[in-house]
Write a protein that holds these residues in place. Structure first.
Motif, PDB file in Angstrom:
ATOM      1  N   ILE A 117       0.781  -1.476   0.504  1.00 22.02           N
ATOM      2  CA  ILE A 117       0.265   0.093  -0.341  1.00 22.02           C
ATOM      3  C   ILE A 117       1.020   1.074  -0.159  1.00 22.02           C
ATOM      4  CG2 ILE A 117      -2.142  -0.911   1.155  1.00 22.02           C
ATOM      5  CD1 ILE A 117      -1.011   0.421   3.792  1.00 22.02           C
ATOM      6  N   GLN A 118       2.121   1.487  -0.134  1.00 17.76           N
ATOM      7  CA  GLN A 118       2.971   2.403   0.303  1.00 17.76           C
ATOM      8  C   GLN A 118       3.283   3.195  -0.885  1.00 17.76           C
ATOM      9  OE1 GLN A 118       4.847   0.591   3.853  1.00 17.76           O
ATOM     10  NE2 GLN A 118       6.422   1.229   2.830  1.00 17.76           N
ATOM     11  N   GLN A 119       2.967   2.225  -2.112  1.00 18.22           N
ATOM     12  CA  GLN A 119       2.972   2.833  -2.983  1.00 18.22           C
ATOM     13  C   GLN A 119       1.646   2.633  -3.943  1.00 18.22           C
ATOM     14  OE1 GLN A 119       5.042   3.935  -5.286  1.00 18.22           O
ATOM     15  NE2 GLN A 119       7.089   3.909  -3.761  1.00 18.22           N
ATOM     16  N   PRO A 120       0.750   3.468  -4.505  1.00 24.43           N
ATOM     17  CA  PRO A 120      -0.630   3.038  -4.932  1.00 24.43           C
ATOM     18  C   PRO A 120      -0.745   1.876  -6.309  1.00 24.43           C
ATOM     19  CG  PRO A 120       0.472   5.298  -6.393  1.00 24.43           C
ATOM     20  CD  PRO A 120       1.366   4.526  -5.178  1.00 24.43           C
ATOM     21  N   GLY A 121      -2.291   1.331  -6.378  1.00 22.89           N
ATOM     22  CA  GLY A 121      -2.262   0.597  -7.916  1.00 22.89           C
ATOM     23  C   GLY A 121      -2.266  -1.291  -7.341  1.00 22.89           C
ATOM     24  N   ALA A 122      -2.376  -2.156  -6.011  1.00 24.84           N
ATOM     25  CA  ALA A 122      -1.903  -3.383  -5.719  1.00 24.84           C
ATOM     26  C   ALA A 122      -2.814  -3.766  -5.960  1.00 24.84           C
ATOM     27  CB  ALA A 122      -1.328  -3.043  -4.659  1.00 24.84           C
TER      28      ALA A 122
END
Ligand code: FE
Ligand code: CA
Length: 534
Positions: A503-508
């Motif tokens: 979740i620390q980067q978007p788009g999972a």
């Protein structure tokens, strides 16, 4: 589903709001009282889009729901007022059977006041049970995004199915709300939110794990004042995925500790803050909480008190008892970490406890849920010889738990299920009459949903798995982010545990972790294997 407005839909929306439904602008104004136009409000016009925090619905009943918005053209204005001038603003709202607002069934007016952070809590009644409605707001010439919601089934009816999700713990700063982006694709009768909608901690470079730039100084301190709590809600609610899930289903919320302060118990701040000072803080925290969520006016805080425990019926299929395990929690004279069996200790307080036991013992519902904050199943933290417990959870209040479980057994309550958040882990556990006896009868189950945001990316397992799984009634442990999706029928409760790998980067992407089934009249979790699902 419209979650963000584009120019076309705003234009269409404005016209149909005033004319396409066959009701002229003049009739709308006359029929609903003095609703000033943008011209009438003159130079005090609100600058920019006032609906930057979206719309929401909540507390669904067979004949209506609460429709919420908060005017905030500049949500992150540091005084917490969302960029609104400190005066009243009139807001119109309407409810329709269709998304294009051709079949408007309810119209009303409300006044957004600076005293309540320019929030609107429109109490819609007179609707049909068990059906989908759309709602939107207008102020001046601005029309809000459209929200979708559902009323509860008629009293005494026998619904075939109910679809709902469980969510908790959304530390905005630890990551993106990707789980909500996926949840918003589900067709839901309700979202149950189980606590920690905000966190009070200052947001600094040390805990800002969401991949966004550092925040201005106003966000770096712990929330203590009304302005600070309001600003914190604005920050969290600026997330588009959170706005999206609010706009597609009614929410039934209960807070945990972080809406006020970590680990508090009643007037005990779990810190050096004296009770009278802490109650002043609790008052502003509850007020900002109310302002920002679709609560009925029966929950409007009175000083440091807020009516939060309440019951929702979905025909004869399900009864949901929403609990408040913080406000009336009491510990003994030896404090939060004192003797867990001290007779003064209570999780619910006497009044709420008798309300709960009364609801359960009289319930005619096939499924009886408790929607609440902290883990109820006993979790011995010392594998093997010896035992230790977290006194923050029901393990710290074993007499309260024993009274509840004894009452469930004595009254033969049909299919009790506890819905829980708090621990930032996916857990599934059975509830038994004696947690120390592995052969004790199972009387119900507990579904614990992991966090939406708190604790960042996470991982399938961590160092605590061994401790939790050494308790024989615990059937699942996972340390990723996600939510639980439930499908309830008269015969079965099916719980699908879902996770996002980061979740620390978007788009999972959304991943299916595992599923459990509980059969009517046969207490206990049964894990559904991958083969059986296909
Ligand atoms: Fe939390
Ligand atoms: Ca032990």
């Amino acid at each position: 589903m419209t979650t963000r407005r584009d120019k076309y839909s705003a234009e269409l929306g404005r016209r149909s709001f005033l004319g396409l439904t066959g009701v002229s602008a003049a009739a709308f104004l006359v029929g609903t009282g003095a609703l000033p136009t943008a011209e009438a409000t003159g130079k005090g016009r609100i600058p920019g889009d006032p609906f930057g925090l979206g719309v929401a619905s909540g507390d669904p009943r067979p004949d209506g729901f609460v429709a919420w918005t908060r005017l905030a053209p500049e949500p992150l204005a540091e005084d917490g007022h969302g960029g609104m001038p400190l005066r009243q603003a009139p807001v119109g709202y309407e409810v329709s059977e269709d998304e294009a607002f051709r079949t408007v069934v309810h119209r009303g007016n409300a006044i957004a006041t600076p005293e309540l952070g320019h929030s609107i809590h429109a109490e819609i009644t007179g609707l049909q049970p068990g059906r989908t409605y759309f709602y939107r707001f207008r102020t001046g010439n601005e029309i809000s995004p459209v929200g979708r919601t559902r009323t509860a089934p008629a009293p005494g009816s026998s619904p075939d199915a109910l679809r709902f999700t469980l969510a908790s713990c959304q530390a905005w700063y630890h990551g993106f709300f990707t789980a909500y982006q996926h949840m918003a694709n589900e067709e839901l009768d309700a979202v149950f939110f189980l606590g920690d909608y905000i966190y009070e901690y200052g947001i600094t470079k040390d805990n800002l794990w969401r991949n966004v730039p550092l925040l201005p100084a106003a966000h770096t301190v712990e929330t203590e004042t009304l302005s600070q709590y309001r600003l914190r809600y604005s920050l969290f609610k600026s997330d588009p995925d959170l706005q999206a899930i609010h706009s597609v289903a009614p929410w039934i919320l209960t807070p945990d500790d972080h809406e006020v302060k970590n680990n508090y118990a009643g007037s005990n701040s779990a810190s050096t803050i004296p009770p009278e000072d802490f109650l002043r803080r609790r008052a502003v925290a509850y007020r900002a909480y109310y302002e920002n969520l679709p609560f009925h006016s029966s929950s409007l805080p009175q000083g440091p008190n807020m009516s939060l425990y309440r019951r929702f019926d979905f025909g004869d299929l399900a009864q949901f008892n929403v609990l408040d395990t913080r406000q009336f929690r009491r510990v003994g004279p030896d404090g939060i970490d004192g003797d867990r069996w001290h007779p003064d200790r209570t999780m619910l307080g006497a009044e709420q406890e008798s309300w709960l036991l009364d609801n359960l013992s009289r319930s005619k519902a096939k499924w009886n849920f408790m929607s609440q904050q902290v883990v109820m199943a006993q979790i011995d933290r010392t594998p093997g010889e010896g035992e230790s417990f977290s006194l923050e959870q029901w393990d710290g209040f074993p007499a309260s738990r024993d009274r509840l479980i004894s009452s469930l057994v004595a009254n033969n309550v049909s299919n009790p299920v506890v819905l829980t958040g708090d621990i930032h882990r996916h857990v599934a556990a059975d509830l038994t009459t004696d947690f120390n006896d592995p052969n004790a009868p199972v009387i119900g189950s507990e579904l614990v949903t992991t966090s939406i945001g708190s604790n960042g990316d996470g991982a399938p397992t961590d160092s605590l798995e061994n401790i939790w799984m050494s308790n024989p009634h615990v059937k699942l442990y996972n340390a990723q982010r996600g939510y639980v999706s439930c499908t309830l029928t008269p015969d079965e409760l099916r719980a699908d545990y879902k996770v996002v790998p980061y979740i620390q980067q978007p788009g999972a992407p959304l991943q299916h972790l595992t599923s459990f089934s509980i059969q009517d009249g046969r207490p206990g979790l049964r894990q559904i294997t991958a083969e059986a699902q296909s």
